[in-house]
Design a protein around this motif. Structure first.
Motif, PDB file in Angstrom:
ATOM      1  N   VAL A 189      56.223  12.770  27.985  1.00 59.68           N
ATOM      2  CA  VAL A 189      56.340  11.379  27.540  1.00 59.68           C
ATOM      3  C   VAL A 189      55.134  10.625  28.056  1.00 59.68           C
ATOM      4  O   VAL A 189      54.606  10.927  29.127  1.00 59.68           O
ATOM      5  CB  VAL A 189      57.656  10.707  28.014  1.00 59.68           C
ATOM      6  CG1 VAL A 189      58.861  11.403  27.412  1.00 59.68           C
ATOM      7  CG2 VAL A 189      57.747  10.676  29.538  1.00 59.68           C
ATOM      8  N   LEU A 190      54.688   9.636  27.280  1.00 55.52           N
ATOM      9  CA  LEU A 190      53.473   8.900  27.619  1.00 55.52           C
ATOM     10  C   LEU A 190      53.637   7.448  27.211  1.00 55.52           C
ATOM     11  O   LEU A 190      53.996   7.155  26.069  1.00 55.52           O
ATOM     12  CB  LEU A 190      52.270   9.514  26.894  1.00 55.52           C
ATOM     13  CG  LEU A 190      50.954   8.728  26.958  1.00 55.52           C
ATOM     14  CD1 LEU A 190      50.384   8.757  28.378  1.00 55.52           C
ATOM     15  CD2 LEU A 190      49.940   9.296  25.965  1.00 55.52           C
ATOM     16  N   VAL A 191      53.356   6.557  28.143  1.00 54.39           N
ATOM     17  CA  VAL A 191      53.330   5.129  27.845  1.00 54.39           C
ATOM     18  C   VAL A 191      51.890   4.712  27.596  1.00 54.39           C
ATOM     19  O   VAL A 191      51.007   4.978  28.416  1.00 54.39           O
ATOM     20  CB  VAL A 191      53.916   4.293  29.007  1.00 54.39           C
ATOM     21  CG1 VAL A 191      53.825   2.807  28.678  1.00 54.39           C
ATOM     22  CG2 VAL A 191      55.357   4.682  29.274  1.00 54.39           C
ATOM     23  N   TYR A 192      51.662   4.066  26.452  1.00 55.03           N
ATOM     24  CA  TYR A 192      50.340   3.515  26.178  1.00 55.03           C
ATOM     25  C   TYR A 192      50.519   2.157  25.524  1.00 55.03           C
ATOM     26  O   TYR A 192      51.140   2.031  24.467  1.00 55.03           O
ATOM     27  CB  TYR A 192      49.517   4.435  25.278  1.00 55.03           C
ATOM     28  CG  TYR A 192      48.097   3.946  25.088  1.00 55.03           C
ATOM     29  CD1 TYR A 192      47.154   4.099  26.096  1.00 55.03           C
ATOM     30  CD2 TYR A 192      47.723   3.304  23.910  1.00 55.03           C
ATOM     31  CE1 TYR A 192      45.851   3.636  25.932  1.00 55.03           C
ATOM     32  CE2 TYR A 192      46.422   2.841  23.741  1.00 55.03           C
ATOM     33  CZ  TYR A 192      45.494   3.008  24.761  1.00 55.03           C
ATOM     34  OH  TYR A 192      44.216   2.531  24.605  1.00 55.03           O
ATOM     35  N   LYS A 193      49.990   1.143  26.197  1.00 52.89           N
ATOM     36  CA  LYS A 193      50.178  -0.240  25.768  1.00 52.89           C
ATOM     37  C   LYS A 193      51.671  -0.508  25.640  1.00 52.89           C
ATOM     38  O   LYS A 193      52.420  -0.342  26.582  1.00 52.89           O
ATOM     39  CB  LYS A 193      49.370  -0.530  24.501  1.00 52.89           C
ATOM     40  CG  LYS A 193      47.854  -0.490  24.763  1.00 52.89           C
ATOM     41  CD  LYS A 193      47.034  -0.922  23.576  1.00 52.89           C
ATOM     42  CE  LYS A 193      45.556  -0.995  23.965  1.00 52.89           C
ATOM     43  NZ  LYS A 193      44.678  -1.387  22.839  1.00 52.89           N
ATOM     44  N   ASN A 194      52.147  -0.885  24.484  1.00 51.23           N
ATOM     45  CA  ASN A 194      53.560  -1.236  24.345  1.00 51.23           C
ATOM     46  C   ASN A 194      54.342  -0.183  23.567  1.00 51.23           C
ATOM     47  O   ASN A 194      55.341  -0.504  22.921  1.00 51.23           O
ATOM     48  CB  ASN A 194      53.704  -2.603  23.669  1.00 51.23           C
ATOM     49  CG  ASN A 194      53.205  -3.726  24.552  1.00 51.23           C
ATOM     50  OD1 ASN A 194      53.488  -3.748  25.756  1.00 51.23           O
ATOM     51  ND2 ASN A 194      52.449  -4.640  23.984  1.00 51.23           N
ATOM     52  N   LYS A 195      53.898   1.067  23.663  1.00 52.50           N
ATOM     53  CA  LYS A 195      54.569   2.138  22.926  1.00 52.50           C
ATOM     54  C   LYS A 195      54.843   3.330  23.844  1.00 52.50           C
ATOM     55  O   LYS A 195      54.115   3.561  24.821  1.00 52.50           O
ATOM     56  CB  LYS A 195      53.731   2.576  21.723  1.00 52.50           C
ATOM     57  CG  LYS A 195      53.578   1.497  20.662  1.00 52.50           C
ATOM     58  CD  LYS A 195      52.687   1.956  19.526  1.00 52.50           C
ATOM     59  CE  LYS A 195      52.508   0.853  18.492  1.00 52.50           C
ATOM     60  NZ  LYS A 195      51.571   1.248  17.416  1.00 52.50           N
ATOM     61  N   LEU A 196      55.877   4.069  23.484  1.00 52.35           N
ATOM     62  CA  LEU A 196      56.237   5.284  24.215  1.00 52.35           C
ATOM     63  C   LEU A 196      56.095   6.474  23.279  1.00 52.35           C
ATOM     64  O   LEU A 196      56.664   6.483  22.176  1.00 52.35           O
ATOM     65  CB  LEU A 196      57.681   5.189  24.716  1.00 52.35           C
ATOM     66  CG  LEU A 196      58.208   6.397  25.499  1.00 52.35           C
ATOM     67  CD1 LEU A 196      57.466   6.553  26.821  1.00 52.35           C
ATOM     68  CD2 LEU A 196      59.706   6.273  25.743  1.00 52.35           C
ATOM     69  N   TYR A 197      55.333   7.476  23.707  1.00 54.13           N
ATOM     70  CA  TYR A 197      55.083   8.673  22.905  1.00 54.13           C
ATOM     71  C   TYR A 197      55.881   9.825  23.513  1.00 54.13           C
ATOM     72  O   TYR A 197      55.832  10.053  24.724  1.00 54.13           O
ATOM     73  CB  TYR A 197      53.595   9.003  22.898  1.00 54.13           C
ATOM     74  CG  TYR A 197      52.750   7.926  22.238  1.00 54.13           C
ATOM     75  CD1 TYR A 197      52.273   8.071  20.946  1.00 54.13           C
ATOM     76  CD2 TYR A 197      52.447   6.746  22.922  1.00 54.13           C
ATOM     77  CE1 TYR A 197      51.505   7.078  20.342  1.00 54.13           C
ATOM     78  CE2 TYR A 197      51.693   5.742  22.324  1.00 54.13           C
ATOM     79  CZ  TYR A 197      51.222   5.922  21.037  1.00 54.13           C
ATOM     80  OH  TYR A 197      50.475   4.924  20.445  1.00 54.13           O
ATOM     81  N   VAL A 198      56.611  10.548  22.651  1.00 57.77           N
ATOM     82  CA  VAL A 198      57.489  11.631  23.096  1.00 57.77           C
ATOM     83  C   VAL A 198      57.107  12.907  22.359  1.00 57.77           C
ATOM     84  O   VAL A 198      57.153  12.948  21.120  1.00 57.77           O
ATOM     85  CB  VAL A 198      58.975  11.300  22.835  1.00 57.77           C
ATOM     86  CG1 VAL A 198      59.864  12.400  23.399  1.00 57.77           C
ATOM     87  CG2 VAL A 198      59.346   9.936  23.403  1.00 57.77           C
ATOM     88  N   ALA A 199      56.738  13.957  23.106  1.00 58.63           N
ATOM     89  CA  ALA A 199      56.347  15.232  22.501  1.00 58.63           C
ATOM     90  C   ALA A 199      57.473  16.252  22.605  1.00 58.63           C
ATOM     91  O   ALA A 199      58.096  16.384  23.658  1.00 58.63           O
ATOM     92  CB  ALA A 199      55.086  15.773  23.172  1.00 58.63           C
TER      93      ALA A 199
END
Length: 366
Positions: free
Chosen positions: A186-196
């Motif tokens: 999981v990765l937080v970038y700016k105001n979004k969360l990315y889930v692999a």
């Protein structure tokens, strides 16, 4: 004599052509720190580990280790940990799913403490600068935001069971929103969360309050993800394929980098990826017992490690992950050695930091 000159010209031409097409030969001595010839652009900042790992720590011969180990009231960093994150402000977070816990290295309180769960298996973790914690849960197949007192603020998704997964495989349906099989990062970038999810081959994008935005689909087995701060391109590294796959911020495929292999410049079993402020790509490679640095063209620049399991400073034992904060400090999760090793990249940001150093940095030892 004329024939001899012709033969010599042909021979020289073959030699020049051969030299121009020959693959570069990398001498290990040029890249392995701390050899003097490596001319490293990194320096060790801290080692967080149980002091028993350093025999003779009290000896005058080990002043460097005394300084690096520091004054943390240490318990073991869990050897089963697989992911690491930091707020860059004094706390490091470590996810250990098999142990059902998160460890927090707190440089302000000078301690390591555990957040233990009954059924949650935190297999991926990231945090914001203001301390919001986001995790992937292996047991439930969901992603959630939690607090340090274990309160779940929201949860998204569920784990697909084996029977339904086999059905989805038969029907070739791997794009079902909200289902996860193996959350890998999981990765937080700016105001979004990315889930692999490395089994479904997908990167989901959520809001920070758990609302689904979109999916990047057909990503080849993404093990770990990072975002280039300069272009906002999304980079996904796959330990099963040994390559990096690149997507623009809208999820469109742009290309791939690097190749699998046992060579020092190749990817053997990559498990973590991140960027420094100058756009260099850092990849932790489990099987190579270290991390590697590339430019965005895929040119191999540097290797940190000993090419074999090592407990000594500058070496690693199957490191699992790394993360870089906004001051170019590199945190390497050297889990089998039960430690976290922190390096400083000596770039322009570091030089600027030296000029503007403040006393409110609990980790910073310029």
């Amino acid at each position: 004599m004329k024939l001899f000159r012709i033969f010599l010209t042909i021979l020289i031409g073959i030699f020049i052509f051969g030299c121009s097409t020959k693959q570069p030969v990398f001498k290990i001595d040029q890249y392995v720190w701390p050899k003097e010839s490596a001319n490293p652009k990194f320096k060790a900042v801290r080692v967080i580990a149980n002091s028993e790992e350093f025999p003779g720590k009290a000896s005058s011969k080990n002043r460097l280790l005394q300084e690096l180990v520091g004054d943390i009231n240490v318990k073991w960093v869990d050897y089963r940990a697989i992911r690491i994150a930091t707020d860059g402000r004094g706390k490091v977070y470590i996810a250990a799913p098999i142990a059902f816990k998160i460890q927090i290295i707190d440089f302000i309180q000078k301690e390591i403490r555990d957040i233990r769960f009954g059924s949650i298996m935190p297999c991926a973790i990231d945090v914001t600068k203001d301390g919001r914690i986001f995790i992937g849960n292996r047991s439930g197949g969901n992603v959630m935001e939690i607090t340090e007192d274990k309160k779940v603020l929201w949860s998204y998704g569920r784990k697909v069971n084996d029977k339904d997964f086999e059905k989805l495989k038969a029907e070739k349906k791997f794009d079902v929103d909200g289902l996860y099989k193996d959350i890998s990062d999981v990765l937080v970038y700016k105001n979004k969360l990315y889930v692999a999810d490395q089994i479904f081959g997908r990167i989901d994008i959520l809001t920070l309050d758990g609302k689904f935005i979109k999916s990047i689909k057909k990503v080849p087995a993404p093990t770990a993800i990072a975002i280039d701060p300069q272009t906002e391109d999304i980079y996904a590294v796959s330990k099963f394929i040994g390559k990096v796959f690149i997507y623009d911020k809208d999820g469109n495929f742009k290309g791939e980098l690097l190749e699998p292999g046992d060579n020092i410049w190749a990817l053997n079993f990559p498990n973590g990826i991140d960027f420094d402020s100058e756009g260099h790509i850092y990849i932790v490679d489990i099987a190579s017992n270290g991390f590697k640095v590339y430019d965005k063209k895929g040119t191999f620049l540097y290797y940190m490690g000993a090419q074999k399991p090592s407990v000594y400073l500058g070496g690693f034992n199957n490191p699992k992950d790394l993360v870089i904060d906004d001051k170019d400090r590199i945190y390497v999760l050297d889990a089998p050695n039960k430690r976290v090793v922190i390096f400083q990249y000596l770039g322009e940001l570091y030089k600027k930091g030296r000029r503007n150093m403040t006393v409110d940095e609990p980790m910073l030892r310029w």
